[in-house]
Scaffold this motif. Structure first.
Motif, PDB file in Angstrom:
ATOM      1  N   ASN A 241       0.578  -1.109  -0.192  1.00 17.95           N
ATOM      2  CA  ASN A 241       0.240  -0.506   0.018  1.00 17.95           C
ATOM      3  C   ASN A 241       0.757   1.237   0.096  1.00 17.95           C
ATOM      4  N   PRO A 242       1.490   1.393  -1.189  1.00 19.39           N
ATOM      5  CA  PRO A 242       2.196   2.774  -1.139  1.00 19.39           C
ATOM      6  C   PRO A 242       1.746   3.922  -1.082  1.00 19.39           C
ATOM      7  N   PHE A 243       2.873   5.302  -1.093  1.00 18.52           N
ATOM      8  CA  PHE A 243       2.565   6.520  -1.348  1.00 18.52           C
ATOM      9  C   PHE A 243       3.086   6.680  -2.450  1.00 18.52           C
ATOM     10  N   LEU A 244       4.335   6.416  -2.807  1.00 11.24           N
ATOM     11  CA  LEU A 244       5.185   6.590  -3.808  1.00 11.24           C
ATOM     12  C   LEU A 244       5.932   5.057  -4.315  1.00 11.24           C
ATOM     13  N   VAL A 245       5.619   4.000  -5.902  1.00 13.24           N
ATOM     14  CA  VAL A 245       6.266   3.719  -5.785  1.00 13.24           C
ATOM     15  C   VAL A 245       7.215   4.086  -7.118  1.00 13.24           C
ATOM     16  N   LEU A 246       8.742   4.043  -6.977  1.00 15.11           N
ATOM     17  CA  LEU A 246       9.141   3.737  -8.620  1.00 15.11           C
ATOM     18  C   LEU A 246       9.681   2.942  -8.872  1.00 15.11           C
ATOM     19  N   ILE A 247       9.487   2.242 -10.480  1.00 14.24           N
ATOM     20  CA  ILE A 247       9.913   1.146 -10.895  1.00 14.24           C
ATOM     21  C   ILE A 247      11.201   1.451 -11.707  1.00 14.24           C
ATOM     22  N   PHE A 248      11.937   0.679 -12.040  1.00 16.86           N
ATOM     23  CA  PHE A 248      12.761   0.789 -13.036  1.00 16.86           C
ATOM     24  C   PHE A 248      13.059  -0.178 -13.354  1.00 16.86           C
ATOM     25  N   VAL A 249      13.532   0.087 -14.257  1.00 14.01           N
ATOM     26  CA  VAL A 249      13.952  -0.834 -16.066  1.00 14.01           C
ATOM     27  C   VAL A 249      15.548  -0.463 -16.468  1.00 14.01           C
ATOM     28  N   ASN A 250      15.961  -1.684 -16.890  1.00 18.16           N
ATOM     29  CA  ASN A 250      16.925  -0.676 -17.840  1.00 18.16           C
ATOM     30  C   ASN A 250      16.741  -0.518 -19.023  1.00 18.16           C
ATOM     31  N   ASN A 251      15.590  -0.162 -20.213  1.00 16.08           N
ATOM     32  CA  ASN A 251      15.611  -0.385 -20.916  1.00 16.08           C
ATOM     33  C   ASN A 251      14.352   1.170 -21.406  1.00 16.08           C
ATOM     34  N   LYS A 252      15.267   1.380 -21.851  1.00 17.82           N
ATOM     35  CA  LYS A 252      13.689   2.733 -21.999  1.00 17.82           C
ATOM     36  C   LYS A 252      12.410   1.685 -22.468  1.00 17.82           C
ATOM     37  N   ASN A 253      12.349   0.489 -23.842  1.00 17.32           N
ATOM     38  CA  ASN A 253      12.133  -0.076 -24.559  1.00 17.32           C
ATOM     39  C   ASN A 253      10.917  -0.541 -23.548  1.00 17.32           C
ATOM     40  N   ASP A 254      11.376  -0.713 -21.460  1.00 15.58           N
ATOM     41  CA  ASP A 254      10.527  -1.966 -21.091  1.00 15.58           C
ATOM     42  C   ASP A 254       9.574  -0.942 -20.162  1.00 15.58           C
ATOM     43  N   VAL A 255       9.850   0.153 -20.480  1.00 16.17           N
ATOM     44  CA  VAL A 255       8.801   1.005 -19.691  1.00 16.17           C
ATOM     45  C   VAL A 255       7.297   0.583 -19.779  1.00 16.17           C
ATOM     46  N   SER A 256       6.748   1.333 -21.153  1.00 11.87           N
ATOM     47  CA  SER A 256       5.635   0.301 -21.687  1.00 11.87           C
ATOM     48  C   SER A 256       5.226  -0.912 -21.740  1.00 11.87           C
ATOM     49  N   LYS A 257       5.735  -1.744 -20.992  1.00 10.76           N
ATOM     50  CA  LYS A 257       5.809  -3.136 -21.190  1.00 10.76           C
ATOM     51  C   LYS A 257       4.974  -3.155 -20.105  1.00 10.76           C
ATOM     52  N   ILE A 258       5.933  -2.433 -18.530  1.00  8.67           N
ATOM     53  CA  ILE A 258       5.650  -2.395 -17.312  1.00  8.67           C
ATOM     54  C   ILE A 258       4.559  -1.821 -17.103  1.00  8.67           C
ATOM     55  N   VAL A 259       4.173  -0.542 -17.869  1.00 10.71           N
ATOM     56  CA  VAL A 259       2.736   0.194 -17.713  1.00 10.71           C
ATOM     57  C   VAL A 259       1.464  -0.533 -17.821  1.00 10.71           C
ATOM     58  N   THR A 260       2.254  -1.360 -19.321  1.00  8.31           N
ATOM     59  CA  THR A 260       0.939  -1.957 -19.549  1.00  8.31           C
ATOM     60  C   THR A 260       0.322  -3.342 -18.507  1.00  8.31           C
ATOM     61  N   ILE A 261       0.886  -3.895 -17.687  1.00 10.95           N
ATOM     62  CA  ILE A 261       1.795  -4.858 -17.068  1.00 10.95           C
ATOM     63  C   ILE A 261       0.434  -4.457 -15.955  1.00 10.95           C
ATOM     64  N   LEU A 262       1.053  -2.743 -15.452  1.00 13.26           N
ATOM     65  CA  LEU A 262       0.453  -1.779 -13.932  1.00 13.26           C
ATOM     66  C   LEU A 262      -1.579  -1.860 -14.446  1.00 13.26           C
ATOM     67  N   ARG A 263      -1.948  -1.361 -15.859  1.00 14.48           N
ATOM     68  CA  ARG A 263      -3.006  -1.270 -16.379  1.00 14.48           C
ATOM     69  C   ARG A 263      -3.778  -2.420 -15.906  1.00 14.48           C
ATOM     70  N   LYS A 264      -3.495  -3.618 -16.760  1.00 13.49           N
ATOM     71  CA  LYS A 264      -3.809  -4.657 -16.236  1.00 13.49           C
ATOM     72  C   LYS A 264      -4.642  -4.560 -14.580  1.00 13.49           C
ATOM     73  N   GLN A 265      -3.656  -4.509 -13.600  1.00 18.86           N
ATOM     74  CA  GLN A 265      -4.411  -4.528 -12.220  1.00 18.86           C
ATOM     75  C   GLN A 265      -4.926  -3.093 -11.890  1.00 18.86           C
ATOM     76  N   GLY A 266      -5.567  -2.617 -12.543  1.00 18.90           N
ATOM     77  CA  GLY A 266      -6.348  -1.604 -13.022  1.00 18.90           C
ATOM     78  C   GLY A 266      -5.672  -0.200 -12.553  1.00 18.90           C
ATOM     79  N   ILE A 267      -4.857   0.417 -12.697  1.00 20.80           N
ATOM     80  CA  ILE A 267      -3.915   0.968 -12.072  1.00 20.80           C
ATOM     81  C   ILE A 267      -3.545   2.407 -13.384  1.00 20.80           C
ATOM     82  N   ASP A 268      -5.365   2.942 -13.008  1.00 18.01           N
ATOM     83  CA  ASP A 268      -4.577   3.967 -14.530  1.00 18.01           C
ATOM     84  C   ASP A 268      -3.847   4.641 -14.491  1.00 18.01           C
ATOM     85  N   HIS A 269      -3.304   5.388 -13.495  1.00 15.53           N
ATOM     86  CA  HIS A 269      -2.581   6.834 -13.589  1.00 15.53           C
ATOM     87  C   HIS A 269      -0.808   6.417 -13.163  1.00 15.53           C
ATOM     88  N   ILE A 270      -0.147   6.241 -14.061  1.00 14.58           N
ATOM     89  CA  ILE A 270       0.923   6.000 -14.300  1.00 14.58           C
ATOM     90  C   ILE A 270       1.669   6.843 -14.845  1.00 14.58           C
TER      91      ILE A 270
END
Length: 452
Positions: A241-270
């Motif tokens: 139950n975070p206040f703010l989470v920073l999720i780090f990836v090595n490659n900028k191309n992986d950012v969209s992949k993680i955003v997609t996974i989070l949206r599937k969990q019902g998180i819209d504002h990323i």
């Protein structure tokens, strides 16, 4: 020891009191007296150690306010975010010393506005990114050669981002008797040669070993059992139950992949922070992050170096960076200002070797796994021989596919090879067990024979 021991001017001490600064950090104790006495410094220090004020305070103390329309100090940094942060650190001192001025010069802003402002007045302290500082010098707008102090901060990152030629250009124009300081998290051979070029006589301060990370940060390995990333990340999201989470990836191309996974969990504002964002978009995004508009922000390491975002409660490293000093910067985004924080690292085959390297460097990891969907801390188990062998053999296969050109069907082939390794090691251990049983039976038979 407290800041009063340094003998600063009244306006510096008054501002420190406003900021509630009492005791200097380790790097501040070592660096401040040297720069205050006009000595060249090369300092090895991690993010979160207070290095910004280590160079700012002695420079602010030594400014000459009879020459206010003249650049007296130049601070060169690799990113716009870090430049703005240092600029914000200087601004509180203007309250007690209005004769001082500070200028911020970064890419993505209107260069004509910078020119117009500089034609009217030169700043006492100029802070900026290498390319913009060079451009303003070439346009004869910023008279930076009058500076008595030059600081190059995060110089290893300046190398990594390819700005070293611009810094080289700027330093070549400076006067010979200036006080020069370099701050870096790491110093490799290439950077070492570069530093020798500009600093003949200097004091080397190594503060990297005093404490590798913030003691308010808990480092937690998540035992993924090499499950799919989507499932692992979904389980983490459900468990915190975070206040703010920073999720780090090595490659900028992986950012969209993680955003997609989070949206599937019902998180819209990323939020997203990476090098492909346009300067204005990145500035606006960072402002929104600091205004607490997001609970989850996915970022590359451009957001880890020097950027101070308040209220980060959790950091998640999907994969560990090749340069492990970046992990220190990542985890250093949380646990700031006497708050506590957690830095999660996914314990999978890809991260195995780097986790071990971090452990060797003094990072103490706790271990957690998912029990009935809940993240539960467990005692770290000693690896069995079979698991060690499996990790080593599997890593060879992963490295093999990492260093070759990817072909269609490579995932299936890689999985087949990993399965063969598992079977081979399983057979080996079964055979060892059979041999052990046979040996035991033979021993019993022999003992019985002698007893008779």
């Amino acid at each position: 020891m407290n800041f009063n021991n340094f003998g600063f001017k009244k306006y510096v001490n008054d501002t420190l009191q406003d900021l509630h600064f009492v005791e200097p950090t380790s790097v501040q104790q070592k660096v401040i007296p040297l720069i205050k006495k006009h000595k060249n410094v090369i300092a090895l220090a991690h993010t979160g150690t207070g290095k910004t004020h280590a160079f700012l305070l002695p420079i602010l103390n030594n400014l000459n306010f009879e020459q206010t329309n003249k650049v007296q100090a130049l601070i060169v940094v690799p990113t716009r975010e870090l430049a703005k942060q240092i600029y914000d650190n200087v601004k509180p001192f203007l309250k007690h010393e209005p004769r001082m001025s500070v200028g911020l010069y970064i890419g993505g802003e209107d260069i004509k506005k910078d020119q117009e402002a500089l034609n009217k007045n030169q700043p006492t302290i100029a802070i900026g990114t290498p390319t913009r500082l060079k451009e303003l010098y070439v346009l004869d707008a910023l008279k930076l050669t009058s500076a008595n102090y030059v600081v190059v901060d995060e110089c290893d990152m300046i190398f990594d981002l390819g700005f070293i030629e611009d810094v080289d250009f700027i330093l070549a124009k400076m006067k010979k008797d200036l006080v020069l300081s370099f701050f870096s998290a790491t110093i490799n051979q290439q950077l070492q040669q570069y530093l020798k070029k500009y600093i003949k006589e200097s004091f080397f301060i190594d503060d990297s070993q005093s404490k590798p990370t913030n003691s308010n940060v808990k480092h937690l390995l998540i035992d993924t059992k090499n499950k799919e990333l989507e499932l692992t990340l979904a389980n983490i999201v459900k468990s915190i139950n975070p206040f703010l989470v920073l999720i780090f990836v090595n490659n900028k191309n992986d950012v969209s992949k993680i955003v997609t996974i989070l949206r599937k969990q019902g998180i819209d504002h990323i939020g997203e922070l990476h090098g492909d964002l346009q300067p204005r978009t990145r500035t606006a995004m960072l402002k929104r992050v600091k205004n607490n508009e997001f609970k989850y922000v996915v970022a590359t390491d451009v957001a880890a170096r020097g950027v101070d975002i308040e209220g980060v409660s959790h950091v998640i490293s999907i994969n560990l960076p090749k340069d492990l000093s970046y992990y220190i910067h990542r985890s250093g985004r949380t646990g700031r200002n006497k708050l506590t924080g957690i830095s999660y690292v996914l314990d999978n085959i890809e991260n195995k070797d780097r986790i071990q390297q971090l452990t060797d460097q003094g990072i103490e990891f706790a271990v957690a796994k998912f029990v009935d969907g809940h993240l539960t801390e467990v005692k770290a188990k000693v690896k069995k021989k079979r698991q060690v062998e499996l990790d080593q053999e599997s890593q060879k296969v992963l490295n093999k596919y990492k260093n070759t050109k990817i072909k269609p069907g490579y995932k299936k082939k890689r999985k087949s090879e990993l399965d063969k390794i598992k079977k081979k090691i399983r057979r080996k251990h079964i055979q060892e067990s059979i041999d052990k049983i046979k040996k035991g039976k033979y021993k019993k038979r022999r003992e019985k024979l002698f007893d008779e």
